[in-house]
Each structure stands twice: as structure tokens, then as C-alpha cells.
Write a protein that holds these residues in place. Structure first.
Motif, mmCIF file in Angstrom:
data_model
loop_
_atom_site.group_PDB
_atom_site.id
_atom_site.type_symbol
_atom_site.label_atom_id
_atom_site.label_comp_id
_atom_site.label_asym_id
_atom_site.label_seq_id
_atom_site.Cartn_x
_atom_site.Cartn_y
_atom_site.Cartn_z
ATOM 1 N N UNK A 186 0.833 -1.376 -0.072
ATOM 2 C CA UNK A 186 0.018 0.084 0.160
ATOM 3 C C UNK A 186 0.868 1.227 0.016
ATOM 4 N N UNK A 187 0.352 2.215 -0.575
ATOM 5 C CA UNK A 187 1.021 3.540 -0.701
ATOM 6 C C UNK A 187 0.034 4.753 -0.101
ATOM 7 N N UNK A 188 0.611 5.762 0.446
ATOM 8 C CA UNK A 188 -0.385 6.722 1.166
ATOM 9 C C UNK A 188 0.442 8.295 0.754
ATOM 10 N N UNK A 189 -0.217 9.203 0.451
ATOM 11 C CA UNK A 189 0.159 10.415 0.259
ATOM 12 C C UNK A 189 -0.266 11.468 1.410
ATOM 13 N N UNK A 190 0.474 12.121 2.278
ATOM 14 C CA UNK A 190 0.009 13.014 3.412
ATOM 15 C C UNK A 190 0.669 14.454 3.054
ATOM 16 N N UNK A 191 -0.389 15.371 2.979
ATOM 17 C CA UNK A 191 -0.003 16.800 3.020
ATOM 18 C C UNK A 191 0.109 17.428 4.461
ATOM 19 N N UNK A 192 1.275 16.841 5.103
ATOM 20 C CA UNK A 192 1.850 17.571 6.155
ATOM 21 C C UNK A 192 3.284 17.588 6.300
ATOM 22 N N UNK A 193 4.035 18.565 7.188
ATOM 23 C CA UNK A 193 5.223 18.865 7.598
ATOM 24 C C UNK A 193 5.545 18.444 8.914
ATOM 25 N N UNK A 194 4.585 17.755 9.725
ATOM 26 C CA UNK A 194 4.870 17.488 11.136
ATOM 27 C C UNK A 194 5.632 16.086 11.281
ATOM 28 N N UNK A 195 5.874 15.938 12.426
ATOM 29 C CA UNK A 195 6.650 14.529 12.558
ATOM 30 C C UNK A 195 5.637 13.283 12.282
ATOM 31 N N UNK A 196 6.068 12.278 11.953
ATOM 32 C CA UNK A 196 5.352 11.085 11.645
ATOM 33 C C UNK A 196 5.902 9.761 12.492
ATOM 34 N N UNK A 197 5.312 9.277 13.336
ATOM 35 C CA UNK A 197 5.604 8.422 14.370
ATOM 36 C C UNK A 197 4.917 6.756 13.922
ATOM 37 N N UNK A 198 5.695 6.238 13.532
ATOM 38 C CA UNK A 198 5.049 4.736 12.835
ATOM 39 C C UNK A 198 5.445 3.477 13.877
ATOM 40 N N UNK A 199 4.837 2.556 13.770
ATOM 41 C CA UNK A 199 5.182 1.338 14.864
ATOM 42 C C UNK A 199 4.701 0.039 13.855
ATOM 43 N N UNK A 200 5.395 -1.106 14.081
ATOM 44 C CA UNK A 200 5.188 -2.336 13.332
ATOM 45 C C UNK A 200 6.426 -3.379 13.758
ATOM 46 N N UNK A 201 6.527 -4.395 12.963
ATOM 47 C CA UNK A 201 7.490 -5.491 12.945
ATOM 48 C C UNK A 201 8.722 -5.135 12.635
ATOM 49 N N UNK A 202 9.765 -5.436 13.688
ATOM 50 C CA UNK A 202 11.228 -4.983 13.396
ATOM 51 C C UNK A 202 11.460 -5.499 12.012
ATOM 52 N N UNK A 203 12.541 -4.798 11.199
ATOM 53 C CA UNK A 203 12.943 -5.205 10.017
ATOM 54 C C UNK A 203 12.238 -4.790 8.842
ATOM 55 N N UNK A 204 10.786 -4.675 9.263
ATOM 56 C CA UNK A 204 9.884 -4.114 7.939
ATOM 57 C C UNK A 204 10.468 -2.785 7.534
ATOM 58 N N UNK A 205 10.103 -2.354 6.331
ATOM 59 C CA UNK A 205 10.548 -1.115 5.814
ATOM 60 C C UNK A 205 9.534 -0.292 5.288
ATOM 61 N N UNK A 206 9.614 1.182 5.222
ATOM 62 C CA UNK A 206 8.801 2.078 4.219
ATOM 63 C C UNK A 206 9.695 2.809 3.453
ATOM 64 N N UNK A 207 9.178 3.061 2.163
ATOM 65 C CA UNK A 207 9.922 3.989 1.256
ATOM 66 C C UNK A 207 9.244 5.316 1.381
ATOM 67 N N UNK A 208 10.253 6.313 1.601
ATOM 68 C CA UNK A 208 9.531 7.696 1.701
ATOM 69 C C UNK A 208 9.990 8.581 0.505
ATOM 70 N N UNK A 209 9.264 9.305 0.150
ATOM 71 C CA UNK A 209 9.477 10.598 -0.875
ATOM 72 C C UNK A 209 8.903 11.740 -0.204
ATOM 73 N N UNK A 210 9.847 12.878 0.032
ATOM 74 C CA UNK A 210 9.524 14.047 0.654
ATOM 75 C C UNK A 210 9.425 15.085 -0.695
ATOM 76 N N UNK A 211 8.312 15.779 -0.794
ATOM 77 C CA UNK A 211 8.193 16.903 -1.751
ATOM 78 C C UNK A 211 8.348 18.134 -1.160
ATOM 79 N N UNK A 212 9.724 18.959 -1.434
ATOM 80 C CA UNK A 212 9.957 20.000 -0.697
ATOM 81 C C UNK A 212 9.468 21.224 -1.328
ATOM 82 N N UNK A 213 9.114 22.275 -0.643
ATOM 83 C CA UNK A 213 8.870 23.648 -1.344
ATOM 84 C C UNK A 213 9.969 24.528 -1.546
#
Length: 232
Positions: free
Chosen positions: A205-232
């Protein structure tokens, strides 16, 4: 009527009323009306219920002087001194109480018909500028429209990419005020959903969030998330 007349000089005017009073005269005054002729002195008057029309006034005195006449309806009563009334003092008046006014009923107002109002055209209204509006915390502006309201998406000038790995059951994406929005994708190889708060991001799954705040994520160790940040 007030005028300065020489001896034997005449003047005419039109009067309507019931009396003519000689307020001022240098001597005798001859007054001719449509009903007769009179010779009067100062403070004398003619009373006639049908006094109207052209009046001729003649100075019968041997000297020039001012002749002043008053005329009108009713009975003219001159002041006692013949010149003016002087009010020296008015006693104080006290109104202790006014009687109440009671309106028991009002008549019914019935409008049986209203005239038709036709507005053929309204002039155009041109708004050159609007003052700036500042919204305080908690305030909102609702926009209602009969046609779609197009908004310009918030874009960026650059992107940053990274991969977050769940370690000790958690991972954090730091806040960044220059960030316009962030794209998060969970690889399909993840062993379990990664939680963003209480929201699960399933593997693949992929999600797009319009936020500049801190994101805290929890899950199973060694699982990963690919992040793309669009900067102003």
C-alpha cells in the motif's frame, strides 16, 4: 403693509380678511375698500366680515411718515401699551403625572394585493480589491458553489527520498517545515502492516500525506517504508 408715504401720497394693496388695523401713522389715514371709505387715526380699525379686494391707503397728514397696517381674520386686539407685549416671567409648571394611555385593540391590516415588481437588469458590481482576512485558531471558512471550485495543488521544488526501517517496534519521520507533502509506500515483502497511529499501511500500500509534521510509525522489526518528501 408697512410703507413711508409723503403727504397725500397713495398706495394700493390687496387684502383678504375681516379687519384692518392702523398700527402706525403720522396722522389721519384715508382707507378705501370696495365697501366704503374711512378716515382713521393710529390704533383705530375697520371691522367688516366681507373685507376683501383692492385697498387704497392715503396719507392725510401734512408730514411724511410711516404707515403700518395689519389685516386678517377674526378680531384684532392690540397690546395694552400699543407697541409690544413684554413677558417678564413665566411661573414654573410641574406635571406630576400623566394619565396612562391604554390601547385595547389595533385594527387589522390586510394587504390584498401587492404591485408586481419587475427588475429588468442589475448594474454590474466590480470589486477591485478585498481587504486581507486573518483566521484565528479554530476558525474556518466554508465555500458554497453551484459549480466546481478549482484549487491549485501545492507543488514543490525538490524531493528527498529515504527508507525507514522498523527498529525496536518503531520508526520516526522527523518534522520539516519545508516539506509540502510526503509519499509513503510499504513494500509487499513486509511481514505485517505498519501502523501510522491507529491507521494500518498494508504491505504493497502507498499513502500521500500533506503534512510537514513528525510522523511516528510502529510495526514489526526489520519491516521498511519507502519515503518520498516533496519540498517547497
Amino acid at each position: 403693509m408697512k410703507q413711508i408715504l409723503a403727504p397725500r401720497q397713495q398706495v394700493q394693496f390687496t387684502a383678504v380678511g375681516e379687519f384692518i388695523y392702523v398700527e402706525r401713522a403720522p396722522g389721519k389715514v384715508r382707507i378705501r375698500t370696495q365697501r366704503g371709505e374711512y378716515e382713521l387715526t393710529e390704533r383705530a380699525q375697520i371691522k367688516d366680515a366681507q373685507l376683501s379686494g383692492l385697498i387704497t391707503v392715503e396719507n392725510m397728514a401734512n408730514v411724511e411718515g410711516t404707515i403700518e397696517l395689519r389685516y386678517g381674520y377674526g378680531e384684532y386686539v392690540p397690546p395694552n401699551d400699543g407697541q409690544f407685549v413684554s413677558v417678564v416671567e413665566i411661573p414654573e409648571m410641574t406635571i406630576a403625572k400623566l394619565p396612562p394611555v391604554v390601547v385595547e385593540t389595533m385594527p387589522d391590516v390586510v394587504i390584498s394585493e401587492m404591485p408586481e415588481t419587475v427588475v429588468s437588469a442589475m448594474p454590474p458590481v466590480a470589486v477591485e480589491s478585498l481587504p486581507s482576512i486573518k483566521l484565528e485558531n479554530g476558525q474556518a471558512v466554508r465555500i458554497y458553489a453551484t459549480s466546481p471550485v478549482l484549487s491549485k495543488p501545492v507543488g514543490g521544488t525538490s524531493v528527498k527520498t529515504q527508507t525507514l526501517t522498523i527498529t525496536s517496534g518503531a520508526a520516526t519521520l522527523a518534522a520539516d517545515s519545508a516539506r509540502a507533502h510526503v509519499l509513503i509506500k510499504a513494500p509487499s515483502s513486509n511481514a505485517a502492516p505498519v501502523l501510522l497511529g491507529d491507521y494500518p499501511i498494508e504491505p504493497g500500500e502507498k499513502q500521500t500525506l500533506a503534512t510537514f509534521g513528525e510522523l511516528q510509525l510502529t510495526g514489526t522489526d526489520n519491516d521498511t517504508l519507502h519515503i518520498i518528501e516533496v519540498m517547497r
